[in-house]
Design an enzyme around this catalytic site. Sequence first.
Site, PDB file in Angstrom:
ATOM      1  N   HIS A 128       0.807  -1.224   0.000  1.00 25.71           N
ATOM      2  CA  HIS A 128       0.000   0.000   0.000  1.00 25.71           C
ATOM      3  C   HIS A 128       0.844   1.279   0.000  1.00 25.71           C
ATOM      4  CE1 HIS A 128      -3.546  -2.340   0.251  1.00 25.71           C
ATOM      5  NE2 HIS A 128      -3.536  -2.577   1.546  1.00 25.71           N
ATOM      6  N   HIS A 202      -9.592   1.563   1.006  1.00 25.66           N
ATOM      7  CA  HIS A 202      -9.439   0.414   1.908  1.00 25.66           C
ATOM      8  C   HIS A 202     -10.449   0.463   3.066  1.00 25.66           C
ATOM      9  CE1 HIS A 202      -7.389  -2.633   4.396  1.00 25.66           C
ATOM     10  NE2 HIS A 202      -6.697  -2.949   3.311  1.00 25.66           N
ATOM     11  N   GLU A 341     -11.408  -3.957  -2.651  1.00 22.31           N
ATOM     12  CA  GLU A 341     -10.564  -2.926  -3.243  1.00 22.31           C
ATOM     13  C   GLU A 341     -10.476  -3.097  -4.765  1.00 22.31           C
ATOM     14  OE1 GLU A 341      -6.774  -2.504  -0.695  1.00 22.31           O
ATOM     15  OE2 GLU A 341      -7.677  -4.417  -0.117  1.00 22.31           O
TER      16      GLU A 341
END
Length: 383
Positions: A128, A202, A341
């Site tokens: 991420h 998220h 996601e």
Amino acid sequence: MRLAVLLGVVGMVAWLPNVSMATQATRAPFGQTGDGKTVEIVTLTNTHGMRARIMTYGASLQSLLVPDRRGKLADVVLGYDSLQGYLDRRQYFGATVGRYAIRIARGRFTLDGKTYQLTLNEAPNSLHGGVKGLDMQLWKIVDLKQGPQASVTLEYVSPDGDQGYPGTLTIRATYALSEDNQLTIAYTATTDKTTIVNLSNHTYWNLGGEGSGTVMDQRLTIAGAAITPVDAASIPTGQILSVADTPYDFRTAKPIGRDIRDGRSQQLLFGHGYDMNWVIARSETTQPRVVARVEDAQSGRVMTLLSTKPGLQFYSGNFLDGTTVGKAEHIYRQGDAFVLEPQLFPDTPNHPEFGSARLDPGQTYRNTIIYRFSVDSGNATKH
């Protein structure tokens, strides 16, 4: 209930818009970062009582109130009541993630013959965006609009070399709430140097309401016939495998938890539950398409998810371990939420067979994510 239910909703009703009234957008302080910078929160409200709160820290969805079949509102987003919880512990609650969502193997990729090394925050990989991804940055409000569709646009400029990524990347995230109970997140990005980009959101969802307990009985449909399996480090192997006759087949709606503990899948053991990318398509689209649908029989809430991206990462809240005390002192335990996601496939820069995450100067990266909320008018969803 087959995959067609994603496009044609039988026995479902949505709230009808009231075009005579407008959605509202307001902003207020939400706290300060450790270095004294003010974090703001924007509240978008429609005339049905649905309310989205977006904070400038991480361009994050802090809460979302959604009516159930009786009109009772509940916050369906996990998180904290105050900024401090987000600052104290990085859990990506509601956050915008990137520059590259999900994982880059060994935090390394090659672009035009040059190898780039990213910061590693999930050794040996970069997850991420690295040690300080977009979820930990303070974004700036650049636009605020009232109805008929209220919205807020936030911007963050990630400098050349940030976390190891090349190019100065200018990113915008627009959250918009409509009168028909639809929340849209539109991501765009431009660069001054060739780079890679993969942005997503998220949010941890529980359609029964955050703190209401497990989501394992909530029914999920995913419009994907294949997955990109991973190794023990959660990195794609490069294969694309059919979901047929596996616990990963969600083409027909089924409870999230039904197959988690059946022992048939090494992939589920690797991830301690679902943490996998589904292949929705092999290419992007300009118009959002339905990628998933979740139904909660108890509340009647239904969420239909649309996106322009070819992949969908589904995570079943595997590492919520009871140590997180969230909103209203609720304790979040394993399986108390799910994450969906929409994105490019994980580690695409190291797997040319997956496509391309490349963004050149003069181009605009886009990912439009739509959450459509409705209710099941019956007493329960059939199992």
